[in-house]
Each structure stands twice: as C-alpha cells, then as structure tokens.
Design a protein around this motif. Structure first.
Motif, mmCIF file in Angstrom:
data_model
loop_
_atom_site.group_PDB
_atom_site.id
_atom_site.type_symbol
_atom_site.label_atom_id
_atom_site.label_comp_id
_atom_site.label_asym_id
_atom_site.label_seq_id
_atom_site.Cartn_x
_atom_site.Cartn_y
_atom_site.Cartn_z
ATOM 1 N N ARG A 1 112.920 115.996 199.022
ATOM 2 C CA ARG A 1 114.358 115.965 199.283
ATOM 3 C C ARG A 1 114.651 115.513 200.706
ATOM 4 O O ARG A 1 115.607 114.762 200.957
ATOM 5 C CB ARG A 1 114.931 117.361 199.060
ATOM 6 C CG ARG A 1 116.456 117.434 199.128
ATOM 7 C CD ARG A 1 117.080 116.826 197.879
ATOM 8 N NE ARG A 1 118.487 116.576 198.058
ATOM 9 C CZ ARG A 1 119.428 117.512 197.965
ATOM 10 N NH1 ARG A 1 119.096 118.756 197.719
ATOM 11 N NH2 ARG A 1 120.691 117.187 198.105
ATOM 12 N N SER B 1 118.820 126.624 204.792
ATOM 13 C CA SER B 1 118.038 125.946 203.763
ATOM 14 C C SER B 1 116.690 125.549 204.343
ATOM 15 O O SER B 1 116.585 125.147 205.502
ATOM 16 C CB SER B 1 118.774 124.688 203.291
ATOM 17 O OG SER B 1 117.897 123.813 202.602
ATOM 18 N N GLN C 1 126.017 120.561 201.943
ATOM 19 C CA GLN C 1 125.354 120.908 200.685
ATOM 20 C C GLN C 1 125.527 122.392 200.363
ATOM 21 O O GLN C 1 125.692 122.771 199.203
ATOM 22 C CB GLN C 1 123.873 120.580 200.788
ATOM 23 C CG GLN C 1 123.012 121.068 199.648
ATOM 24 C CD GLN C 1 121.548 120.807 199.912
ATOM 25 O OE1 GLN C 1 121.024 119.785 199.517
ATOM 26 N NE2 GLN C 1 120.871 121.717 200.584
ATOM 27 N N SER C 2 125.522 123.231 201.400
ATOM 28 C CA SER C 2 125.589 124.677 201.190
ATOM 29 C C SER C 2 126.973 125.148 200.782
ATOM 30 O O SER C 2 127.129 126.300 200.345
ATOM 31 C CB SER C 2 125.162 125.413 202.461
ATOM 32 O OG SER C 2 126.143 125.301 203.476
ATOM 33 N N ASN D 1 119.078 124.578 198.158
ATOM 34 C CA ASN D 1 120.472 124.213 198.363
ATOM 35 C C ASN D 1 121.249 125.206 199.225
ATOM 36 O O ASN D 1 122.159 124.816 199.947
ATOM 37 C CB ASN D 1 121.182 124.062 197.013
ATOM 38 C CG ASN D 1 120.681 122.865 196.229
ATOM 39 O OD1 ASN D 1 120.406 121.824 196.796
ATOM 40 N ND2 ASN D 1 120.547 123.015 194.923
ATOM 41 N N TYR D 2 120.885 126.496 199.147
ATOM 42 C CA TYR D 2 121.727 127.505 199.785
ATOM 43 C C TYR D 2 120.976 128.466 200.708
ATOM 44 O O TYR D 2 121.603 129.256 201.411
ATOM 45 C CB TYR D 2 122.461 128.328 198.717
ATOM 46 C CG TYR D 2 123.229 127.476 197.736
ATOM 47 C CD1 TYR D 2 124.360 126.771 198.139
ATOM 48 C CD2 TYR D 2 122.805 127.355 196.413
ATOM 49 C CE1 TYR D 2 125.057 125.979 197.243
ATOM 50 C CE2 TYR D 2 123.506 126.566 195.503
ATOM 51 C CZ TYR D 2 124.628 125.880 195.919
ATOM 52 O OH TYR D 2 125.307 125.094 195.041
ATOM 53 N N LYS E 1 115.901 126.105 193.300
ATOM 54 C CA LYS E 1 117.078 125.302 193.655
ATOM 55 C C LYS E 1 118.026 126.088 194.547
ATOM 56 O O LYS E 1 118.641 125.535 195.469
ATOM 57 C CB LYS E 1 117.807 124.849 192.391
ATOM 58 C CG LYS E 1 116.979 123.981 191.468
ATOM 59 C CD LYS E 1 116.516 122.703 192.130
ATOM 60 C CE LYS E 1 115.749 121.818 191.162
ATOM 61 N NZ LYS E 1 115.149 120.637 191.837
ATOM 62 N N GLN F 1 120.945 127.855 187.736
ATOM 63 C CA GLN F 1 119.965 127.339 188.685
ATOM 64 C C GLN F 1 118.800 128.299 188.848
ATOM 65 O O GLN F 1 119.006 129.502 189.006
ATOM 66 C CB GLN F 1 120.617 127.127 190.052
ATOM 67 C CG GLN F 1 121.751 126.125 190.057
ATOM 68 C CD GLN F 1 122.289 125.897 191.449
ATOM 69 O OE1 GLN F 1 121.548 125.578 192.362
ATOM 70 N NE2 GLN F 1 123.591 126.061 191.620
ATOM 71 N N SER G 1 123.499 121.996 191.406
ATOM 72 C CA SER G 1 122.307 121.842 192.237
ATOM 73 C C SER G 1 122.028 120.364 192.392
ATOM 74 O O SER G 1 122.325 119.561 191.500
ATOM 75 C CB SER G 1 121.098 122.548 191.613
ATOM 76 O OG SER G 1 120.747 121.946 190.385
ATOM 77 N N PHE G 2 121.449 119.996 193.542
ATOM 78 C CA PHE G 2 121.225 118.596 193.873
ATOM 79 C C PHE G 2 119.736 118.288 193.936
ATOM 80 O O PHE G 2 118.928 119.090 194.381
ATOM 81 C CB PHE G 2 121.860 118.244 195.221
ATOM 82 C CG PHE G 2 123.357 118.316 195.209
ATOM 83 C CD1 PHE G 2 124.108 117.222 194.829
ATOM 84 C CD2 PHE G 2 124.011 119.482 195.555
ATOM 85 C CE1 PHE G 2 125.492 117.289 194.800
ATOM 86 C CE2 PHE G 2 125.390 119.566 195.531
ATOM 87 C CZ PHE G 2 126.133 118.459 195.160
ATOM 88 N N THR G 3 119.400 117.098 193.454
ATOM 89 C CA THR G 3 118.047 116.564 193.583
ATOM 90 C C THR G 3 118.199 115.093 193.936
ATOM 91 O O THR G 3 118.424 114.261 193.061
ATOM 92 C CB THR G 3 117.241 116.708 192.277
ATOM 93 O OG1 THR G 3 117.262 118.072 191.874
ATOM 94 C CG2 THR G 3 115.807 116.263 192.496
ATOM 95 N N PHE H 1 122.609 115.285 190.410
ATOM 96 C CA PHE H 1 123.037 116.669 190.457
ATOM 97 C C PHE H 1 123.088 117.205 189.030
ATOM 98 O O PHE H 1 123.206 116.451 188.061
ATOM 99 C CB PHE H 1 124.417 116.803 191.124
ATOM 100 C CG PHE H 1 125.553 116.244 190.299
ATOM 101 C CD1 PHE H 1 126.278 117.070 189.455
ATOM 102 C CD2 PHE H 1 125.877 114.907 190.376
ATOM 103 C CE1 PHE H 1 127.307 116.552 188.689
ATOM 104 C CE2 PHE H 1 126.912 114.378 189.604
ATOM 105 C CZ PHE H 1 127.637 115.216 188.760
#
Length: 523
Positions: free
Chosen positions: A220, A196, A267-268, A349-350, A345, A341, A330-332, A336
């Motif tokens: 973030r 990421s 997170q991933s 995230n990934y 994102k 997405q 997806s996270f912010t 979430f």
C-alpha cells in the motif's frame, strides 16, 4: 507581461506567496511574479529562478502535525470544531466533543464525539449540512472527474488530500482551517490513539513479522508513492481547482512524506455515502471518523439525507458516552470495498483492531499445479464448480471448520492422478473426487503442515502474546500489532485443530499418505 517584486529573509512584500505561519528557509534573494496563464486563468504563481533560491517546506504543511505540537493562544481563541460548525450552519445536535489523553506526551489529547444527552435507538445525533462536507464535487467544481479518475493513476483520496494540503497553505484565509486543525490534532489516529501502520517506522513494522498484513502495508505504501508521482496530473487537469493557490505544482510544494501523512489522515476519516453521485460518494464529514468510535457489531452509519449527512444511532446512550458507528469502506490501492472489514484492514486504514470483530478472517490461497499433465482438465472442473485455478479461501473467526470443509474438495481434485479417475470426475455433476484413505491423509497432512508453517513464521507464540498484552506499559503500537497477530494465531490454531480432528476420524490413522507429484500449492 510580468510585474515582478523581490523579497529578502522572511519579510514578505505584497502579495505574499504563503501565509506567515508557514515558515520558509530562504537561501538568497528570490523573485515572484504575477502572471496570466491561459490554462489556469489569472493567478499568482511562484516562478523559480534557477540557482536563485531554495525552499524547505516545514512539517506544518501537512495535515498531520510534526513531532511536537505547539498551540498558540490565537489558535485556541478560534474555538473548537463544533463551535465553528454551528457558526456556519450546523443545526442544534445531541453530541459534544470530549477528549482522552494521547500515549505520546508530545501530542495533545485526541477528541471524540459523545452524547450530550440521553439518546434512544433511532434518534438523530447530528445532521451536518453539505456546505460543511468536503467531497470531490466541492473540490473539482465543474471539472469532469470521470476523466481524472479513469486514468487509474489517482484515487479520490489523493485528490481530497491534495485539496486540503493546499487549503492549509491558505492559513486563516481558508474556510476549512478549523477542520484542518482538528485533523492535525487527530494525527490520523483511531480510537486507540495509534496511527495507521502506513506511518510506522521499520522497527515498528517488525511487530507484525509473520503476519501477511505487513506485506499489505508495504504494498500500500508503494501505491501511495505512485500516486504522489502522479499528483501533477491533477494540477494540470483540474486548473480551476488550483488557480486560487499561489504555490508551486504539488511535487514541488510537498515532499512525499508530507503527502503520505496527509493521505493517511484523509484515509482515516473518509466516509462512503450511499445513493449519491460519483462526485459525492467519498466525503470528509466534520464530527465523523475518527471522532466517532468504531464497532464491528454496530448498525449505525453516516448517511446522505436531503442536503446533509446524518447520523441516526442504533442503540441507547447515556449522556457523556462515546458514540460508535460502523465504517463501511476499506481501501486497497485505487480499489475500495464496501462492507464488513477484517482486522487487518481496520489496522491499515484506521490504526486499530476490534477484538469482537465477527468479520475477522484469514486468507488461504490454493492453486492447482500448472505442471500437472491434467492441469487443464482440473481447471475446467474447478471452474464448473465455481472455483478458479488460483482460488482464495477465507477463514472466518469461529468458522474454521466450515472453511476447511470448503477447501477439501478443491485440494482433493489436485491430488487426482489416475487418468480414468479424472474422467470419472469430469463426467460427475458435482465436485466429487474418489477419496481413498491414503489420499485423504495426504490432503489433511498438507493442510496441517501449512498451518504449522504459518504459525512458525511468527517470532512469538500465542501464549507469549497473551502474556505481553497484560503489560499495562506496553507501547500502544506494539499492543495493537500484538492484538492483531494474536487473533491471526487463534484462527490458525483453530484450523490446525480442525485438521487434526479430521485425521483422527480416518478409518485407519496409521495409513501412509499417497504420493502426490502434482499436489496443489498453498500460500
């Protein structure tokens, strides 16, 4: 009453304060104590003596390994992730673990889940029992997680990351060691073997210059820093969780960089489960992401079924083919979102983008001018038509004309200056504004200038990006960043073309745009 013992150098005298494979740098003689803490129950805790010792935590304390990975024979003898899972309750399944090379020669190849036999749509590829799934229900036990999470200071991701970090310190005593080692091996990398951008250097983030994604990444990262500063809250609020760990409080035991790497690794691979309790909605599932590849067009998702998390495939597979799923979260910051997405994102995230993503989009923010004497009236009309004084418009890939058409009534409203015209707008039932050719030209010119300015913010052109991506030796981080900005530029160019086409459809293309002292603002 305290029972004390002392140690020198790296020789541990029972009871040990950490597994021997976690190296310490010890400056001088230190002491540890077995204490009874009414808040945490009986436990072994490290007692710091001022000016007596210093501990330097090594990179092995994180879920993401250091710059060079060393695998001992003992680690290999423990077997792979899937063998450990079968030994602990995973029923027979239809997948295997395969590997593909890493772009960094210092890192081991990454694993991915593939079909072990031919599969048909509707087949259950695997079913992981809840005993092998990490959730907040498992982490916090009988603690009231609502009290912890409603503080709005710590996310579920931070709690899960902290739990696994302490579990890793347990070494071979930890039930989760094989899974943690797999997370270390993956290093938070997605299917493109790229971390990421939350872990990228400043130089690497420059690949994203011109993209709003860069600002999202920095924001973030600041949010993760704030969560790190609140980690000790979890320690004191969830005493039953940490009484088994004979280590210092989180901010003493882990540096921010270690926590950030663990946070990104979690997170991933976190999965959002539907129709389960709050304590189980976020889950870490062995055999789940990032071992599963991603497709924006895939319908298959991990789902809670009875006492397990199951994957039912949505398409046929030949034996050996990589299994794909749809990541639905997806996270912010602490927030979430579930659902499709955009590529920005996916990258954050990934660590990858999907060039066939039908949900990719850009954001255009328009705002009514607050200095406009008729601002309040315009704000009322906007709200009556489902818009805000600061309105976000989404430009979806392939649907740029639709997005421009959605923006125009809002922008026209901002250009109304005559009081009688404004009264006519107020009395109308829809988003109707009197449109003269010069007003329409002014609105379209503002849009065209906006899209040109955004394109000018990138250091390279779209054609230069296309040429760069033909370089087989292009660094993977630069490749994935270039893929992202190329897709952004394609949408911006499409918007610019739509705007130019609308200008050409005006009755008189030579008409001058109307002056607009209180034109709406575009960001």
């Amino acid at each position: 009453m305290e029972a004390s013992c002392s140690l020198r150098s790296s020789k541990f005298i029972s009871p040990p304060i950490r597994p021997p494979h976690h190296p310490l740098s010890i400056a001088s003689t230190i002491s540890i104590s077995v204490i009874r803490d009414p808040n945490f129950g009986s436990s072994l805790r490290l007692v710091r003596r001022k000016n007596r010792f210093s501990i330097r935590v090594s990179s092995s304390d994180t879920l993401v390994a250091g710059s060079r990975e060393v695998v001992s024979k003992k680690e290999e003898d423990l077997g792979d992730l899937k063998s450990w899972m079968h030994k602990n309750g995973l029923p027979p399944c239809k997948v295997i673990l395969k590997e593909k090379p890493s772009h960094n020669e210092k890192h081991r190849p990454i694993h991915y889940v593939a079909a072990s036999e031919d599969l048909q749509a509707g087949d259950a590829a695997f079913s992981v029992p809840n005993s092998l799934v990490v959730t907040l229900e498992r982490v916090l036990g009988n603690e009231t997680i609502a009290e912890l999470l409603t503080t709005n200071k710590l996310s579920e991701l931070a709690c899960l990351a902290l739990y696994l970090m302490y579990e890793k310190k347990q070494g071979k005593k930890s039930f989760w060691l094989p899974y943690i080692r797999e997370l270390d091996r993956q290093r938070g990398r997605g299917q493109l073997a790229v971390e990421s951008p939350l872990l990228w250097s400043e130089t690497e983030l420059a690949y994203l210059t011109g993209s709003p994604t860069k600002a999202e990444i920095l924001e973030r990262a600041e949010g993760i820093k704030r969560e790190y500063n609140e980690l000790d809250t979890v320690w004191f609020m969830a005493g039953s969780l940490f009484q088994q760990y004979p280590y210092d409080i989180p901010t003493e035991a882990f540096t921010f960089e270690i926590f950030k790497q663990a946070f990104v690794a979690v997170q991933s691979c976190v999965v959002h489960l539907q129709k389960v309790s709050l304590a189980r909605r976020f889950a870490l599932v062995p055999l789940g992401p990032p071992l599963l590849a991603y497709s924006s067009k895939c319908k298959a998702m991990l789902a809670a079924v009875d006492d397990a998390v199951q994957l039912v495939v949505d398409r046929p597979y030949k034996a050996g083919e990589s299994i794909v799923v749809w990541y639905n979260i997806s996270f912010t910051g602490h927030d979430f979102k579930c659902g499709p997405q955009p590529n920005s994102k996916l990258l954050i995230n990934y660590g990858f983008v999907d060039e066939d993503n039908p949900y990719d989009r850009l954001v255009v923010e328009a705002a009514l001018n607050t200095e406009d004497p008729q601002y309040q009236d315009k704000r009322m009309v906007a709200q009556r038509n489902g818009k805000l004084s600061v309105q976000v418009f989404h430009v979806h890939a392939g649907r740029e004309k639709e997005a421009i058409s959605d923006m125009l009534p809002y922008l026209r409203l901002g250009y109304v200056s005559d009081t009688s015209e404004m009264q006519s707008v107020i009395s109308s039932l829809g988003p109707i504004c009197p449109v003269s050719p010069c007003m329409e030209r002014a609105v379209l010119d503002q849009l065209a200038d906006y899209f040109k300015a955004r394109l000018a913010g990138y250091p390279a052109t779209l054609s230069e990006d296309e040429a760069m991506l033909t370089d087989y030796n292009l660094h993977p981080k630069k490749r994935v960043a270039t893929q992202l900005v190329r897709m952004e530029k394609k949408m911006l160019n499409a918007c610019l073309q739509v705007t130019a086409d609308m200008i050409m459809l005006l009755p008189d293309v030579t008409v001058s745009p109307c002056p607009a002292p209180y034109a709406p603002l575009l960001n």
